[in-house]
Design a protein around this motif. Structure first.
Motif, mmCIF file in Angstrom:
data_model
loop_
_atom_site.group_PDB
_atom_site.id
_atom_site.type_symbol
_atom_site.label_atom_id
_atom_site.label_comp_id
_atom_site.label_asym_id
_atom_site.label_seq_id
_atom_site.Cartn_x
_atom_site.Cartn_y
_atom_site.Cartn_z
ATOM 1 N N VAL A 1 0.836 -1.197 0.000
ATOM 2 C CA VAL A 1 0.000 0.000 0.000
ATOM 3 C C VAL A 1 0.870 1.246 0.000
ATOM 4 N N GLU A 2 1.924 1.239 0.815
ATOM 5 C CA GLU A 2 2.792 2.415 0.897
ATOM 6 C C GLU A 2 3.594 2.621 -0.378
ATOM 7 N N ASP A 3 3.878 1.550 -1.082
ATOM 8 C CA ASP A 3 4.562 1.678 -2.369
ATOM 9 C C ASP A 3 3.594 2.176 -3.436
ATOM 10 N N PHE A 4 2.365 1.692 -3.380
ATOM 11 C CA PHE A 4 1.352 2.083 -4.363
ATOM 12 C C PHE A 4 1.004 3.555 -4.214
ATOM 13 N N TYR A 5 0.748 3.985 -2.974
ATOM 14 C CA TYR A 5 0.495 5.398 -2.685
ATOM 15 C C TYR A 5 1.785 5.993 -2.105
ATOM 16 N N ALA A 6 2.766 6.169 -2.953
ATOM 17 C CA ALA A 6 4.126 6.502 -2.511
ATOM 18 C C ALA A 6 4.212 7.935 -1.965
ATOM 19 N N GLY A 7 5.255 8.152 -1.165
ATOM 20 C CA GLY A 7 5.572 9.490 -0.671
ATOM 21 C C GLY A 7 4.452 10.074 0.171
ATOM 22 N N GLY A 8 4.098 11.310 -0.136
ATOM 23 C CA GLY A 8 3.083 12.002 0.657
ATOM 24 C C GLY A 8 1.665 11.781 0.207
ATOM 25 N N ASP A 9 1.422 10.827 -0.678
ATOM 26 C CA ASP A 9 0.079 10.580 -1.199
ATOM 27 C C ASP A 9 -0.861 10.184 -0.059
ATOM 28 N N ASN A 10 -1.747 11.103 0.299
ATOM 29 C CA ASN A 10 -2.617 10.901 1.458
ATOM 30 C C ASN A 10 -3.817 10.009 1.192
ATOM 31 N N ARG A 11 -3.966 9.531 -0.034
ATOM 32 C CA ARG A 11 -5.092 8.638 -0.298
ATOM 33 C C ARG A 11 -4.965 7.328 0.463
ATOM 34 N N LYS A 12 -3.738 6.969 0.823
ATOM 35 C CA LYS A 12 -3.581 5.733 1.608
ATOM 36 C C LYS A 12 -4.230 5.872 2.980
ATOM 37 N N TYR A 13 -4.235 7.084 3.530
ATOM 38 C CA TYR A 13 -4.877 7.296 4.827
ATOM 39 C C TYR A 13 -6.396 7.393 4.678
ATOM 40 N N ALA A 14 -6.830 7.879 3.532
ATOM 41 C CA ALA A 14 -8.280 7.972 3.292
ATOM 42 C C ALA A 14 -8.896 6.605 3.028
ATOM 43 N N PHE A 15 -8.153 5.745 2.326
ATOM 44 C CA PHE A 15 -8.719 4.481 1.880
ATOM 45 C C PHE A 15 -8.397 3.299 2.784
ATOM 46 N N PHE A 16 -7.387 3.452 3.686
ATOM 47 C CA PHE A 16 -6.972 2.328 4.525
ATOM 48 C C PHE A 16 -6.921 2.734 5.992
ATOM 49 N N ASP A 17 -7.067 1.749 6.846
ATOM 50 C CA ASP A 17 -7.042 1.964 8.283
ATOM 51 C C ASP A 17 -5.601 1.869 8.781
ATOM 52 N N TYR A 18 -4.984 3.015 9.096
ATOM 53 C CA TYR A 18 -3.585 3.057 9.503
ATOM 54 C C TYR A 18 -3.428 3.093 11.024
ATOM 55 N N LYS A 19 -4.432 2.619 11.738
ATOM 56 C CA LYS A 19 -4.359 2.666 13.195
ATOM 57 C C LYS A 19 -3.591 1.496 13.775
ATOM 58 N N THR A 20 -3.008 0.696 12.937
ATOM 59 C CA THR A 20 -2.269 -0.474 13.413
ATOM 60 C C THR A 20 -0.840 -0.434 12.888
ATOM 61 N N SER A 21 0.063 -1.050 13.617
ATOM 62 C CA SER A 21 1.455 -1.142 13.167
ATOM 63 C C SER A 21 1.751 -2.519 12.579
ATOM 64 N N GLU A 22 0.704 -3.327 12.371
ATOM 65 C CA GLU A 22 0.892 -4.671 11.854
ATOM 66 C C GLU A 22 1.287 -4.668 10.384
ATOM 67 N N GLN A 23 1.748 -5.827 9.916
ATOM 68 C CA GLN A 23 2.190 -5.951 8.522
ATOM 69 C C GLN A 23 1.037 -5.805 7.547
ATOM 70 N N TYR A 24 -0.145 -6.276 7.948
ATOM 71 C CA TYR A 24 -1.314 -6.201 7.072
ATOM 72 C C TYR A 24 -2.334 -5.220 7.641
ATOM 73 N N ILE A 25 -2.923 -4.431 6.765
ATOM 74 C CA ILE A 25 -3.899 -3.427 7.189
ATOM 75 C C ILE A 25 -5.202 -3.627 6.442
ATOM 76 N N GLU A 26 -6.282 -3.137 7.032
ATOM 77 C CA GLU A 26 -7.601 -3.269 6.431
ATOM 78 C C GLU A 26 -7.960 -2.009 5.642
ATOM 79 N N PRO A 27 -8.760 -2.151 4.594
ATOM 80 C CA PRO A 27 -9.332 -0.958 3.978
ATOM 81 C C PRO A 27 -10.200 -0.228 4.997
ATOM 82 N N ASP A 28 -10.417 1.043 4.782
ATOM 83 C CA ASP A 28 -11.273 1.817 5.667
ATOM 84 C C ASP A 28 -12.617 1.107 5.842
ATOM 85 N N ARG A 29 -12.997 0.868 7.083
ATOM 86 C CA ARG A 29 -14.168 0.035 7.336
ATOM 87 C C ARG A 29 -15.468 0.683 6.883
ATOM 88 N N LEU A 30 -15.560 1.992 7.033
ATOM 89 C CA LEU A 30 -16.780 2.663 6.593
ATOM 90 C C LEU A 30 -16.946 2.557 5.087
#
Length: 485
Positions: free
Chosen positions: A311-340
């Motif tokens: 995900v971080e490679d796909f939305y590289a650098g400062g691309d904030n769409r990764k925060y809009a589309f994914f749940d970054y509240k975890t430090s785990e290797q795998y993350i979930e898409p935004d639940r809403l």
């Protein structure tokens, strides 16, 4: 008189005895009921409902080219028994168009408004049909009765463009009457305006231009660059209309999906919820089927979580769409898409609406159209407009090996993550893009170029429809591979 009688029969069959149409037996051939604004409005409401049925139930995608195991029957194959909704919706729209001139004591403005909306509905339905089934029955001004042979998808798109162009001329930019004649408790409405008509037209022109590679030779004698120019023109009409605005940043963009009515970026929003006289709660189909195996399966865990590094490679650098589309509240290797957002788009939940076309997508469609016609500068400007909003790096001529078309395609992947455009984007770009884009599907290894030309990307037509329409035929790919029993 024969045409009027035919419409009466079709309306009775389609509306049913519990419909709001209330056709009276006396003087039925003159459509006494529909000579008043109130009576015609009930028919228009029915056209809106049936159009929604047709769109939602025929926008699904199952596995591409899914050849059945030996011994399986068609009932175990991907099929959509809702093609009946197409004939019903088009027939009722045609009935409205036929009867509008006879409505008494209404202004010409009102009459043209309803005519524009019906034509817009037809153009939208036929866009869905061309993208989902390819060749299919083309119904122009008559109801769908009797045996009718299929038409090429090119003919269908040409007719949809004809309807859409007239609709765009008749419809206003914004509807002041969009909640007319609805129960006060009904919060989501379906209607047509100029921006919606132009958005559908832009996608129709893009489909005709980009999919020329699969057009039958006898229908391929058109200039695809002219289609791309028309696509760009329609996008420009929307962008310059002054009625739509991009959300200010990636996080604000979520309003386009979660509280659609408050976002000026949205152009066409399709309601999911109950409409009057639907009879039952409308169920949303799993829209990820349109997304078509993206992201590739090897980037996703078995728990349907995404590899954070990918995900971080796909939305590289400062691309904030990764925060809009994914749940970054975890430090785990795998993350979930935004639940809403996932609840909104990828469950069989009920309620809300689906954003089909918005201004961000229109900017990127114009970028694609401009690149296809040689306007690289304009294409980069449009793409960078979207990248700036997401705080992503602006276009570098060296990215993707200098392939601007590929850069725009990838930008549409990133921007339209949840919106079901990716498969259609792949199809517009041709076989090399398709093979690369869905290479994780097992079936891809056995599909030939001829299979793509024969229609393996389109949905199968259910068998029962051939009994209703004896001139209807399956598309070539499915005819070759479906069992004969």
């Amino acid at each position: 008189m024969k045409r009027i009688s035919l419409f009466i029969i079709v309306l009775i069959l389609y509306a049913g005895c519990n419909s709001p149409l209330d056709i009276e037996p006396e003087e039925a051939l003159t459509f006494k009921n529909f000579k008043t604004q109130k009576g015609m409005t009930s028919l228009i409401l029915k056209a809106e409902e049936e159009t929604l049925h047709a769109i939602h139930r025929n926008s699904r995608r199952l596995e591409i080219g899914a050849i059945p195991p030996e011994g399986n029957t068609i009932r175990q194959l991907p099929s959509n028994p809702s093609l009946d909704d197409i004939g019903k919706a088009i027939s009722i729209c045609n009935a409205v168009l036929k009867l509008l001139p006879n409505v008494e004591e209404v202004t010409e403005e009102w009459r043209n408004l309803q005519k524009g909306e019906m034509l817009y509905f037809k153009s939208l339905i036929y866009l869905i049909i061309a993208q989902t089934y390819g060749d299919y029955v083309l119904i122009k001004e008559e109801p769908y009765v009797g045996a009718i042979a299929k038409s090429s998808w090119v003919e269908i798109v040409d007719y949809a463009i004809e309807c859409g162009e007239e609709a765009a001329m008749l419809l206003p930019h914004k509807r002041e009457d969009k909640n007319w004649n609805y129960p006060p408790t009904h919060d989501n409405f379906f209607y047509g305006d100029k921006g919606m008509a132009n958005a559908v037209l832009a996608h129709l022109y893009a489909w005709k231009a980009g999919c020329k590679w699969m057009a039958p030779p006898e229908f391929a004698n058109y200039d695809e660059k002219e289609c791309w120019k028309k696509c760009a023109e329609k996008c420009t009409d929307i962008i310059k209309s002054g009625f739509y605005e991009l959300e200010k940043d990636a996080m604000s963009m979520k309003k386009c999906f979660l509280i659609q009515e408050s976002s000026k970026e949205n152009i066409l929003v399709l309601p999911y919820i109950d409409l009057p006289n639907f009879g039952s709660t409308y169920v949303v189909f799993f829209r990820a089927q349109e997304w078509m195996a993206y992201p590739p399966a090897n980037y996703i865990s078995l728990a349907k979580k995404f590899n954070k590094a990918w995900v971080e490679d796909f939305y590289a650098g400062g691309d904030n769409r990764k925060y809009a589309f994914f749940d970054y509240k975890t430090s785990e290797q795998y993350i979930e898409p935004d639940r809403l957002l996932m609840h909104k788009f990828y469950t069989r939940g009920v309620g809300g609406s689906f954003t089909k076309y918005r201004l961000g997508g229109i900017y990127l469609l114009r970028a694609e159209a401009r690149e296809r016609t040689g306007d690289r500068k304009g294409a980069v400007e449009d793409m960078d407009t979207i990248r700036k909003r997401a705080n992503a790096s602006l276009y570098d001529p060296g990215e993707y090996g200098g392939d601007l078309r590929l850069a725009i395609f990838k930008e549409r992947e990133k921007e339209l993550w949840y919106e079901g455009h990716r498969l259609y984007d792949l199809m517009r770009h041709g076989i090399p893009y398709i093979r690369e884009g869905i290479k994780v599907l097992d079936i891809m290894h056995s599909l030939s170029d001829q299979d793509f030309l024969d229609g393996c990307l389109f949905s199968v037509i259910p068998r029962y429809l051939f009994e209703k329409n004896t001139l209807l035929r399956q598309n070539r790919y499915w005819f070759k591979h479906l069992p004969r029993h």
